[in-house]
Write an enzyme that holds these catalytic residues in place. Sequence first.
Site, PDB file in Angstrom:
ATOM      1  N   LYS A 173       0.829  -1.216   0.000  1.00  0.00           N
ATOM      2  CA  LYS A 173       0.000   0.000   0.000  1.00  0.00           C
ATOM      3  C   LYS A 173       0.860   1.261   0.000  1.00  0.00           C
ATOM      4  CE  LYS A 173      -2.307  -0.877   3.834  1.00  0.00           C
ATOM      5  NZ  LYS A 173      -1.659  -2.145   4.233  1.00  0.00           N
ATOM      6  N   ARG A 220      -9.129   0.952   8.849  1.00  0.00           N
ATOM      7  CA  ARG A 220      -8.650  -0.390   9.205  1.00  0.00           C
ATOM      8  C   ARG A 220      -9.647  -1.126  10.084  1.00  0.00           C
ATOM      9  NH1 ARG A 220      -2.676   0.706   8.751  1.00  0.00           N
ATOM     10  NH2 ARG A 220      -1.583  -1.266   8.955  1.00  0.00           N
ATOM     11  N   ARG A 264      11.643  -5.477   4.631  1.00  0.00           N
ATOM     12  CA  ARG A 264      11.529  -4.048   4.289  1.00  0.00           C
ATOM     13  C   ARG A 264      12.561  -3.196   5.041  1.00  0.00           C
ATOM     14  NH1 ARG A 264       5.704  -1.758   4.352  1.00  0.00           N
ATOM     15  NH2 ARG A 264       5.612  -2.892   6.329  1.00  0.00           N
ATOM     16  N   ARG A 314      11.971  -1.199  10.495  1.00  0.00           N
ATOM     17  CA  ARG A 314      10.926  -0.801  11.451  1.00  0.00           C
ATOM     18  C   ARG A 314      10.755  -1.856  12.539  1.00  0.00           C
ATOM     19  NH1 ARG A 314       5.833   0.623   7.695  1.00  0.00           N
ATOM     20  NH2 ARG A 314       4.821  -0.434   9.423  1.00  0.00           N
ATOM     21  N   ARG A 360       0.510  -8.365  13.518  1.00  0.00           N
ATOM     22  CA  ARG A 360      -0.104  -7.415  12.582  1.00  0.00           C
ATOM     23  C   ARG A 360      -1.009  -8.151  11.592  1.00  0.00           C
ATOM     24  NH1 ARG A 360       4.665  -4.338  10.016  1.00  0.00           N
ATOM     25  NH2 ARG A 360       3.070  -3.003   9.117  1.00  0.00           N
TER      26      ARG A 360
HETATM   27  P1  AMP Z   1       1.239   0.871   8.586  1.00  0.00           P
HETATM   28  O1  AMP Z   1       2.463   1.648   8.292  1.00  0.00           O
HETATM   29  O2  AMP Z   1       0.041   1.348   7.799  1.00  0.00           O
HETATM   30  O3  AMP Z   1       1.423  -0.626   8.464  1.00  0.00           O
HETATM   31  O4  AMP Z   1       0.868   1.154  10.122  1.00  0.00           O
HETATM   32  C1  AMP Z   1       1.783   0.862  11.169  1.00  0.00           C
HETATM   33  C2  AMP Z   1       1.030   0.764  12.492  1.00  0.00           C
HETATM   34  O5  AMP Z   1       0.384   2.015  12.772  1.00  0.00           O
HETATM   35  C3  AMP Z   1      -0.085  -0.258  12.530  1.00  0.00           C
HETATM   36  O6  AMP Z   1       0.395  -1.561  12.807  1.00  0.00           O
HETATM   37  C4  AMP Z   1      -0.948   0.301  13.650  1.00  0.00           C
HETATM   38  O7  AMP Z   1      -0.373   0.057  14.917  1.00  0.00           O
HETATM   39  C5  AMP Z   1      -0.875   1.799  13.397  1.00  0.00           C
HETATM   40  N1  AMP Z   1      -1.942   2.242  12.464  1.00  0.00           N
HETATM   41  C6  AMP Z   1      -1.773   2.766  11.217  1.00  0.00           C
HETATM   42  N2  AMP Z   1      -2.961   3.054  10.661  1.00  0.00           N
HETATM   43  C7  AMP Z   1      -3.903   2.700  11.558  1.00  0.00           C
HETATM   44  C8  AMP Z   1      -5.324   2.740  11.568  1.00  0.00           C
HETATM   45  N3  AMP Z   1      -6.016   3.181  10.520  1.00  0.00           N
HETATM   46  N4  AMP Z   1      -5.961   2.300  12.693  1.00  0.00           N
HETATM   47  C9  AMP Z   1      -5.279   1.859  13.760  1.00  0.00           C
HETATM   48  N5  AMP Z   1      -3.945   1.772  13.812  1.00  0.00           N
HETATM   49  C10 AMP Z   1      -3.249   2.196  12.728  1.00  0.00           C
END
Ligand code: AMP
Length: 218
Positions: free
Chosen positions: A16, A91, A130, A163, A174
């Site tokens: 994404k 999400r 990554r 990360r 996750r």
């Molecule tokens: P991402 O980079 O989109 O994979 O997001 C990394 C982390 O940020 C996720 O594993 C969640 O802990 C938090 N996070 C990001 N977007 C959301 C969301 N829409 N709702 C809840 N937690 C989020």
Amino acid sequence: MRARALILLGAPGAGKGTQARGLAQHFGIAHISTGDILRHAVSARTPLGLAAQREMEAGHLVPDRIVNGLVRERLAQPDAARGFVLDGFPRTLAQARYLDRLLRAQGWGRPLVLNLRTDEDILRKRMTGRRTCPVCGEIYNIYFNPPQNDAMCDRECAKLIHRADDHEEVVGQRLAAYEAQTKPLIEYYSRRKLLHHIDGNGKPESVARELYSFLRDP
Ligand code: AMP
């Protein structure tokens, strides 16, 4: 493409972030990544970052109330008026319902929801492999798109970051959060006839080609 609201759905590791960055550049629209906003807040140690950090490090979702507020503020910024691609939001069903109300209140038409479908073994390699440049944001992968020199950005900006939540143990958590909380959104948007599936298994360039050709002729 006219100004519009795009949503990129998909499991963590589906690509994404990479695809949303490309789409935003290609179409001149805003890239809104809740993960990026939260990570910045964590490294700046803002109250928001402190509230979100523990959940993020454990691979859990941050509470809806926090993330919804972030998105509301971000959509109010001027660059979002030309259109935007949401990456990592919504999400949960509660976030999706909140977003529906927000988009309606702001006069956006129905969003276009693109679901990147990716096999689990690829998801795991994409996440654990990554590496990201903290300066220019370039994303590498030690299996699929390695940097020229192990630990350094090819543009020589900085040392690459692995990360904390891309480590093996957290990746499992996750994926579990995705299955339990995010996957139901496929059904939610599909019932509203807003959902389009895109094969997310290929190389970034071929996934991008499929996305662009779909967006030219949805
Ligand atoms: P991402 O980079 O989109 O994979 O997001 C990394 C982390 O940020 C996720 O594993 C969640 O802990 C938090 N996070 C990001 N977007 C959301 C969301 N829409 N709702 C809840 N937690 C989020």
